[in-house]
Write an enzyme that holds these catalytic residues in place. Structure first.
Site, short mmCIF file in Angstrom:
data_model
loop_
_atom_site.label_atom_id
_atom_site.label_comp_id
_atom_site.label_asym_id
_atom_site.label_seq_id
_atom_site.Cartn_x
_atom_site.Cartn_y
_atom_site.Cartn_z
N LYS A 178 6.35 -3.22 -13.08
CA LYS A 178 7.44 -3.42 -12.07
C LYS A 178 8.69 -3.91 -12.33
O LYS A 178 8.73 -4.80 -13.39
CB LYS A 178 6.62 -4.34 -10.69
CG LYS A 178 7.09 -3.99 -9.54
CD LYS A 178 6.43 -3.11 -8.76
CE LYS A 178 6.86 -3.05 -7.46
NZ LYS A 178 6.09 -2.13 -6.37
N GLY A 209 1.60 -2.19 13.37
CA GLY A 209 2.87 -1.43 12.62
C GLY A 209 2.76 0.14 12.95
O GLY A 209 1.73 0.81 12.33
N GLY A 254 5.10 2.03 11.37
CA GLY A 254 6.40 2.54 10.77
C GLY A 254 6.05 4.02 10.15
O GLY A 254 5.26 4.48 10.63
N VAL A 290 3.87 4.85 7.39
CA VAL A 290 2.61 5.01 7.46
C VAL A 290 1.72 4.92 8.75
O VAL A 290 1.00 5.87 9.10
CB VAL A 290 1.85 3.97 6.37
CG1 VAL A 290 0.45 4.30 6.23
CG2 VAL A 290 2.64 4.11 4.93
P1 NAD Z 1 7.65 0.53 7.52
O1 NAD Z 1 8.84 -0.63 7.11
O2 NAD Z 1 8.18 1.78 7.70
O3 NAD Z 1 6.72 0.11 8.81
C1 NAD Z 1 6.32 -1.18 9.07
C2 NAD Z 1 6.33 -1.25 10.69
O4 NAD Z 1 5.51 -2.51 10.98
C3 NAD Z 1 7.36 -1.24 11.18
O5 NAD Z 1 7.63 -0.42 12.40
C4 NAD Z 1 7.80 -2.44 12.10
O6 NAD Z 1 8.34 -2.63 13.33
C5 NAD Z 1 6.30 -3.04 12.03
N1 NAD Z 1 5.98 -4.50 12.03
C6 NAD Z 1 6.55 -5.63 11.15
N2 NAD Z 1 6.07 -6.69 11.40
C7 NAD Z 1 5.26 -6.63 12.42
C8 NAD Z 1 4.46 -7.63 13.29
N3 NAD Z 1 4.45 -8.86 12.68
N4 NAD Z 1 3.53 -7.14 14.13
C9 NAD Z 1 3.88 -5.67 14.45
N5 NAD Z 1 4.39 -4.73 13.72
C10 NAD Z 1 5.09 -5.40 12.95
O7 NAD Z 1 6.63 0.43 6.24
P2 NAD Z 1 5.69 1.53 5.83
O8 NAD Z 1 6.27 2.17 4.75
O9 NAD Z 1 5.18 1.98 7.02
O10 NAD Z 1 4.52 0.59 5.18
C11 NAD Z 1 3.82 -0.39 5.97
C12 NAD Z 1 3.03 -1.13 4.87
O11 NAD Z 1 2.18 -0.40 4.14
C13 NAD Z 1 3.92 -2.27 4.26
O12 NAD Z 1 3.06 -3.22 3.99
C14 NAD Z 1 3.86 -1.39 2.75
O13 NAD Z 1 4.22 -2.39 1.61
C15 NAD Z 1 2.46 -0.70 2.84
N6 NAD Z 1 2.38 0.28 1.94
C16 NAD Z 1 3.18 1.59 2.35
C17 NAD Z 1 3.25 2.59 1.55
C18 NAD Z 1 3.99 4.01 1.61
O14 NAD Z 1 3.67 4.92 1.14
N7 NAD Z 1 5.01 3.71 2.76
C19 NAD Z 1 2.36 2.65 0.27
C20 NAD Z 1 1.54 1.69 -0.11
C21 NAD Z 1 1.71 0.44 0.96
#
Ligand code: NAD
Length: 355
Positions: free
Chosen positions: A80, A177, A179, A181
């Site tokens: 990383k 969440g 977002g 994913v």
């Molecule tokens: P993102 O930032 O697009 O979405 C996160 C969502 O969570 C946002 O819509 C935000 O409004 C919401 N949120 C934040 N705090 C909150 C809370 N306390 N209560 C309710 N909702 C809340 O992120 P993402 O890319 O969708 O990733 C989501 C999670 O999955 C993260 O922890 C990320 O590290 C993990 N992850 C993502 C990927 C990927 O491919 N994007 C891969 C592995 C792990």
């Protein structure tokens, strides 16, 4: 802080400090373990308060990637990088190209990609100086759809473990969440006939899920106490903690968020409560599986990526089997699965082979 004692604790291979005064670059690349292959892990840009904080984060994240890549069955080790500074202030073409030269200097021991606060444009600048970068728009691109698909498959494996069938029809899933994913996962679950409870920070996304997926909106604190089959954390880490764990009324925890357990003891408590926890780095590995074509130099194939990501189902089943066989919680079973693979490949006999 004793840097070598920190490295010795979990047997890190290498820690690289990268400095370039003209661009303001201050970066750290941590390589944890390359038994299985080159160290893969994205680059995070963050305004760390101290250099020590940055080193500890880089080391911790690199080790996490070793486990994730090993558990996903990839021929990749864990690494990383962190670039120190405020992402709103430090970014420039020159800074990313300077960083790219340092990555190139490692000659393929470390392969980078996008992580927190990095954009596709930033990655493209790094790519001007090195090909040891994956997840570019010209290759596999945005990993979120594959991450969501992998979580869906892992959730099916967990539902099968608890209820004896993969069928998600009529199952209740509480998603934290919506977002990149969470939103896609919600769509897949809706198509499979699941009933959804959702919460997120953005009201417009909640309204959309209610209107289009028939989801029930709940408050940000309320989500933990929803009586449901599956609680799916897809927002932030450390949400299984001293405050939330007593509220949980789910049978399964299966979501994409990284580092869901605040502390290891919370994994033990879930086990005692009879909640099946699907270890985060096993179920959310669709994103790294998505870059296999980039690494091997093949043209990206979504079909291949989906085929490989679907194997998360089997990986989760294997974790449950190890947990049952050894009478250990699933989070420890996942570590064991990853460690056993690294140890067995590491033990392959060295035979003389003139290069
Ligand atoms: P993102 O930032 O697009 O979405 C996160 C969502 O969570 C946002 O819509 C935000 O409004 C919401 N949120 C934040 N705090 C909150 C809370 N306390 N209560 C309710 N909702 C809340 O992120 P993402 O890319 O969708 O990733 C989501 C999670 O999955 C993260 O922890 C990320 O590290 C993990 N992850 C993502 C990927 C990927 O491919 N994007 C891969 C592995 C792990």
């Amino acid at each position: 802080m004793g840097i070598f004692s920190e490295m010795e604790e979990y047997d890190y291979e290498q820690l690289v400090f990268c400095q370039d005064k003209s661009t303001g670059l201050k970066a750290i690349i941590a390589i944890h373990d390359t038994t299985l292959g080159p160290a893969l892990g994205g680059t995070r840009i963050y305004d760390y308060k101290t250099d020590e904080e940055a080193i500890i984060d880089a080391l911790r994240l690199a080790r996490g990637m070793t486990y994730k890549n090993a558990a996903a069955g990839l021929n990749l080790g864990g690494g990383k990088a962190v670039i120190i500074g405020d992402p709103k202030k430090i970014k420039s073409e020159a800074l990313f190209r300077a960083f790219g030269r340092f990555v190139e200097g490692l000659n393929g021991r470390y392969i980078t990609g996008e992580d927190m606060n990095m954009t596709q444009q930033d990655a493209a600048y790094i790519n001007c100086e090195t090909n040891y970068i994956v997840g570019l728009e010209t290759g596999s691109g945005n990993p979120s759809p594959m991450t969501a698909y992998g979580v869906f498959k892992g959730m099916q494996a967990a539902v099968n473990e608890v209820y004896g069938s993969d069928d998600l029809e009529g199952k209740t899933v509480a998603i934290q969440g919506l977002g990149a994913v969470g939103k896609l996962l919600a769509e897949l679950l809706h198509e499979a006939g699941a009933k959804l409870f959702v919460t997120t920070r953005d009201q417009a996304k909640i309204d959309k899920a209610v209107a289009e997926l028939g989801a029930t909106a709940v408050g940000q604190d309320e989500i933990y106490g929803i009586e449901c089959d599956v609680f799916s954390p897809c927002a932030i880490g450390a949400i299984i903690n001293d405050k939330t764990i007593e509220k949980l009324k789910c049978k399964i925890i299966a979501g994409s968020a990284n580092n869901q357990l605040a502390e290891a003891k919370h994994g033990d408590i879930l086990e005692e409560k009879g909640i099946l926890y699907v270890p985060d780095y096993v179920i959310n590995s669709g994103g790294v599986i998505n870059i296999i074509d980039d690494i091997s130099g093949r043209e990206y194939s979504k079909e291949n990526a989906m085929k490989n990501t679907a194997k998360i189902y089997d990986a989760c089943k294997k974790v449950f089997e190890i947990a049952n066989r050894h009478g250990i919680p699933t989070y420890r079973a996942a570590d064991k699965m990853a460690e056993d693979r690294i140890a067995s490949v590491g033990k392959i006999k060295t035979i003389y082979n003139r290069k």
